[in-house]
Motif scaffolding. Structure first.
Motif, PDB file in Angstrom:
ATOM      1  N   VAL A 143     -26.954  56.604  -0.215  1.00 26.86           N
ATOM      2  CA  VAL A 143     -27.422  55.575  -1.146  1.00 26.86           C
ATOM      3  C   VAL A 143     -26.550  55.572  -2.388  1.00 26.86           C
ATOM      4  O   VAL A 143     -25.990  56.596  -2.777  1.00 26.86           O
ATOM      5  CB  VAL A 143     -28.900  55.790  -1.576  1.00 26.86           C
ATOM      6  CG1 VAL A 143     -29.828  55.769  -0.374  1.00 26.86           C
ATOM      7  CG2 VAL A 143     -29.052  57.090  -2.353  1.00 26.86           C
ATOM      8  N   HIS A 144     -26.465  54.430  -3.005  1.00 27.74           N
ATOM      9  CA  HIS A 144     -25.709  54.284  -4.249  1.00 27.74           C
ATOM     10  C   HIS A 144     -26.513  53.416  -5.202  1.00 27.74           C
ATOM     11  O   HIS A 144     -27.148  52.451  -4.773  1.00 27.74           O
ATOM     12  CB  HIS A 144     -24.356  53.621  -3.965  1.00 27.74           C
ATOM     13  CG  HIS A 144     -23.530  53.419  -5.204  1.00 27.74           C
ATOM     14  ND1 HIS A 144     -23.444  52.207  -5.840  1.00 27.74           N
ATOM     15  CD2 HIS A 144     -22.781  54.291  -5.920  1.00 27.74           C
ATOM     16  CE1 HIS A 144     -22.644  52.340  -6.909  1.00 27.74           C
ATOM     17  NE2 HIS A 144     -22.233  53.596  -6.974  1.00 27.74           N
ATOM     18  N   ALA A 145     -26.524  53.796  -6.478  1.00 26.89           N
ATOM     19  CA  ALA A 145     -27.229  53.013  -7.490  1.00 26.89           C
ATOM     20  C   ALA A 145     -26.502  53.204  -8.815  1.00 26.89           C
ATOM     21  O   ALA A 145     -25.647  54.086  -8.939  1.00 26.89           O
ATOM     22  CB  ALA A 145     -28.687  53.469  -7.589  1.00 26.89           C
ATOM     23  N   ALA A 160     -30.698  56.220  -8.080  1.00 30.63           N
ATOM     24  CA  ALA A 160     -30.147  56.584  -6.764  1.00 30.63           C
ATOM     25  C   ALA A 160     -31.083  57.561  -6.061  1.00 30.63           C
ATOM     26  O   ALA A 160     -31.326  57.467  -4.856  1.00 30.63           O
ATOM     27  CB  ALA A 160     -28.759  57.202  -6.925  1.00 30.63           C
ATOM     28  N   LEU A 161     -31.647  58.495  -6.830  1.00 32.75           N
ATOM     29  CA  LEU A 161     -32.536  59.489  -6.224  1.00 32.75           C
ATOM     30  C   LEU A 161     -33.825  58.837  -5.733  1.00 32.75           C
ATOM     31  O   LEU A 161     -34.323  59.153  -4.646  1.00 32.75           O
ATOM     32  CB  LEU A 161     -32.833  60.610  -7.229  1.00 32.75           C
ATOM     33  CG  LEU A 161     -33.547  61.828  -6.662  1.00 32.75           C
ATOM     34  CD1 LEU A 161     -32.764  62.445  -5.507  1.00 32.75           C
ATOM     35  CD2 LEU A 161     -33.774  62.875  -7.748  1.00 32.75           C
ATOM     36  N   SER A 162     -34.362  57.904  -6.515  1.00 35.83           N
ATOM     37  CA  SER A 162     -35.601  57.288  -6.043  1.00 35.83           C
ATOM     38  C   SER A 162     -35.302  56.408  -4.834  1.00 35.83           C
ATOM     39  O   SER A 162     -36.116  56.318  -3.906  1.00 35.83           O
ATOM     40  CB  SER A 162     -36.339  56.572  -7.171  1.00 35.83           C
ATOM     41  OG  SER A 162     -35.884  55.270  -7.307  1.00 35.83           O
ATOM     42  N   SER A 163     -34.136  55.808  -4.819  1.00 33.72           N
ATOM     43  CA  SER A 163     -33.747  55.018  -3.654  1.00 33.72           C
ATOM     44  C   SER A 163     -33.577  55.908  -2.416  1.00 33.72           C
ATOM     45  O   SER A 163     -33.960  55.536  -1.305  1.00 33.72           O
ATOM     46  CB  SER A 163     -32.447  54.280  -3.987  1.00 33.72           C
ATOM     47  OG  SER A 163     -31.929  53.647  -2.872  1.00 33.72           O
ATOM     48  N   LEU A 170     -37.280  67.645  -0.793  1.00 31.10           N
ATOM     49  CA  LEU A 170     -36.205  68.123  -1.664  1.00 31.10           C
ATOM     50  C   LEU A 170     -35.829  67.048  -2.691  1.00 31.10           C
ATOM     51  O   LEU A 170     -35.643  67.332  -3.874  1.00 31.10           O
ATOM     52  CB  LEU A 170     -34.988  68.522  -0.819  1.00 31.10           C
ATOM     53  CG  LEU A 170     -33.757  69.014  -1.580  1.00 31.10           C
ATOM     54  CD1 LEU A 170     -34.084  70.232  -2.433  1.00 31.10           C
ATOM     55  CD2 LEU A 170     -32.619  69.348  -0.611  1.00 31.10           C
ATOM     56  N   ALA A 171     -35.760  65.793  -2.233  1.00 28.50           N
ATOM     57  CA  ALA A 171     -35.397  64.697  -3.141  1.00 28.50           C
ATOM     58  C   ALA A 171     -36.430  64.556  -4.257  1.00 28.50           C
ATOM     59  O   ALA A 171     -36.127  64.048  -5.334  1.00 28.50           O
ATOM     60  CB  ALA A 171     -35.258  63.397  -2.360  1.00 28.50           C
TER      61      ALA A 171
END
Ligand code: ADP
Length: 653
Positions: free
Chosen positions: A400-402, A408-411, A434-435
């Motif tokens: 993912v990229h934000a 990005a982490l929530s995505s 983990l995320a």
């Protein structure tokens, strides 16, 4: 540019390389083993050549057959992917001797970085900081032990030929040195045929930060920023990201300068990675990172770098190998946003990450990210494909990229929660946990984080009654299958028109089996009456998020996959009747050896076949005397519940 290349690999990386080749108008040749005859990379390539049986030693590691395949198909160059032959300098020599181009560095560069001790000496000379330690030739225990004392405990003993975390031992105290040394040597000997070691300072609160470098054949070398791969389990990367959280301009300058110096020191050409270990006990400090090793190939985690730089690294590999200059100068390479990659594996976190295999009966990944985020899925499998015991059980990489790290982490969390896989146990729940971990989320990650928090990260939720009800509904076929007319539940329920038909269904979750009567109500909803209970529960007849596959039902809810076993009524009937029986695989596996044939009379407890599953061999013995009517074939891949042996109706006397 080349007109045709051969990809000496399989799975997601072969597919990844084919995609870029196609974009550049380059034709592709895939190679494949028996197990991969119908796999995605074979389907995607313009041509495919069979190179041997399933074990890697007889196929993907057979450099001679791969070179022969390139010759036969007229490919001009070979892309090695990662793993397999990618860092084998002898293979590079053979490719070049055959008049072909190796898409990667020279054999000399690979050799220079191939052994950790020699690489460290080389880097020290080039002025790149290396971990304080002893990486000389002497191997006598007294010398190594005294070096360890000089370095100061704790120390890390490492196999000089090491890779994949093998032959590595952390030692806390001088008293434990001798034993740790012999353990590391044993492991190194077995894995690499070389038991020589080095000793280095064990870095406190270590972070793994690596720099992507790229060189061409004109003496140019650039970096494409860093990746943080500190989220590791047993020295294996789990989630990678770019850029590194908490990176400062001074630290980045020091690290990328050192990486480019390292690449130039060996006249590096192609994509490479300089791995550093960082002491993060006091934040990121420019004087607290040290060279660990160089990987002379494309890394598994290269997509996070592509996401933040917009560079197609495989395209650069092809261009540089074809003799072009680096497409961009250092100044033209810029960093934008934040990217994560999570490695989705067929493995069971609850069973200490035991590798799993199976058929991917259902496979769904999200394709669009929320808001300004984007999602990229790298995979080498499609729905219906199997994860075989022959190769790495990675199913996919979710990238993912934000614009920034929090989004990005929530995505990433959202993407993991909406990924659905049925047919094999996976680590998706673990990755999602983990995320969401507060330390991971704040960027406070060191290589010990996962081990410290493992129990919480692998805890799997239990299904609530609503989820069990949905599993029962799916298993029952109510409202889905036409009534068969021979189900006693249908007969006793009388006039279906006035009293909608009741069916019975059972599902098992772990050791717990639940049986219930189920009927479709006139309003389209479903009533479920659990065994021994007066009142039923009513749920919608919606089958969203429910997947039935042979012998199982999987329910996806709140980002978790609940796998229920559905007892097969026919199997039970067969097993109770007149000595006739079928023996089923207790878990997915590979039929390794078959010791009996159709028509053989066998006696109770006689070994019939060996099933290799979960990296262990299980002998399947006859449960009673009988004559074999059917037996699985040697080399067959089976899922759990597959019939391995069926006996004739009348057992032999
Ligand atoms: P391999 O080649 O077997 O993968 P590496 O040298 O790349 O071995 O090290 C693997 C991992 O081990 C690193 O990512 C890091 O987590 C840990 N590690 C390596 N060296 C040290 C060290 N000196 N101190 C602490 N941890 C280390």
């Amino acid at each position: 540019m080349f007109s045709k290349i051969l990809i000496a690999n399989r799975g997601e990386i072969a597919c990844r390389v084919i995609r870029t080749a196609r974009k550049l108008g380059v034709k592709t040749v895939a190679v494949y083993s028996d197990a991969d005859a119908r796999s995605l990379h074979v389907e995607m390539a313009d041509e495919a050549v069979h190179i041997g049986p399933s074990p890697v030693g007889e196929s993907y590691l057979r450099g001679d057959r791969i070179i022969e395949a390139a010759r036969k198909t007229g490919a001009e160059a070979i892309h090695p992917g990662y793993g397999f032959l990618s860092e084998n300098p002898d293979f590079v020599d053979q490719v070049v001797a055959a008049g072909l181009v190796f898409i990667g560095p020279s054999a000399a560069s690979i050799r220079a970085m191939g052994l950790k001790d020699a690489a460290k000496r080389l880097m020290e000379k080039a002025g790149v900081p290396v971990v304080p330690g002893y990486h000389g030739e002497a191997q006598e225990i007294v010398i190594l032990a005294s070096k360890a004392r000089e370095i100061g405990y704790p120390v890390l003993i490492k196999a000089r030929a090491g890779g994949g975390g093998k032959g590595m031992r952390r030692v806390e105290h001088p008293d434990d040195f001798a034993e740790a040394l012999s353990g590391a040597r044993r492991e190194a000997k077995a894995a690499f045929g070389d038991d020589r070691v080095l000793v280095e300072k064990y870095v406190d609160k270590p972070r793994h930060i690596e720099v992507q470098v790229f060189g061409d054949n004109f003496g140019n070398a650039v970096h494409l920023f860093e990746r943080d791969c500190s989220a590791q389990r047993r020295h294996q990367k789990v989630i990678e990201e770019a850029p590194a959280p908490g990176m400062t301009p001074e630290m980045r300058k020091a690290m990328t300068d050192a990486a480019v110096t390292a690449a130039k020191a060996i006249s590096y050409s192609g994509a490479g990675t300089i791995e550093f270990i960082v002491d993060a006990s006091d934040g990121l400090k420019p004087d607290r990172f040290w060279f660990m090793e160089m990987n002379t190939r494309l890394q598994v985690e290269h997509p996070v770098t592509e996401m933040i730089t917009g560079v197609d690294l495989v395209e650069w590999q092809l261009r540089v190998a074809a003799g072009e200059k680096l497409p961009k100068s250092q100044k033209e390479i810029t960093l934008s946003g934040h990217a994560f990659e999570a490695r989705i594996y067929a493995e069971d976190p609850a069973k200490d990450f035991l590798p799993a295999i199976g058929t991917l009966h259902h496979l769904r990944f999200p394709s669009v990210g929320a808001g300004k985020s984007s999602i990229r899925v790298e995979t080498g499998v499609g729905e219906g494909d199997s994860i075989s015991p022959f190769y790495d059980p990675m199913i996919a990489k979710l990238v993912v990229h934000a614009p920034d790290r929090p989004s990005a982490l929530s995505s990433l969390g959202e993407a993991l929660k909406t990924s659905e896989i049925a047919g094999s146990t996976t680590n998706i729940g673990f990755l999602a946990a983990l995320a969401q971990d507060p330390d991971f989320a704040s960027g406070d990650v060191d290589t010990g984080l996962i081990a410290r928090k493992q129990p919480a990260l692998v805890a799997s939720p239990k299904p609530d009654p609503d989820i069990i009800a949905r599993a029962l509904l799916t298993a029952s076929g109510v409202g889905h299958l036409a009534p068969t007319g021979n189900d006693p539940w249908e007969l006793i329920s009388g006039y279906g028109h006035f009293h909608p038909l009741w069916r019975q269904a059972s599902v098992g979750f772990e050791q717990q089996e639940t049986t219930a009567g189920i009927r479709m109500r006139p309003d389209g909803r479903v009533e479920i009456r659990f065994d021994g209970q007066e009142d039923g529960v009513i749920i919608s007849g919606d089958r969203q998020g429910a997947v039935a596959w042979p012998g199982h039902v999987t329910i996806f809810a709140d980002g978790a996959a609940f796998d229920f076993k559905v007892p097969d009524p026919f199997a039970k009937a067969a097993e109770s009747g007149n000595g006739a029986a079928s023996m089923r695989a207790p878990m997915p596996g590979l039929v390794k050896l078959v010791r009996a044939a159709k028509g053989d009379a066998v006696v109770k407890n006689q070994p019939l076949l060996i099933l290799e599953a979960m990296k262990m061999e299980h002998t399947i013995t006859a449960q009673h005397d009988g004559v074999i009517a059917e037996i699985a074939a040697e080399g067959a891949q089976v899922t759990d519940g597959t019939v391995l042996v069926r006996f004739e109706e009348t057992p032999a006397e």
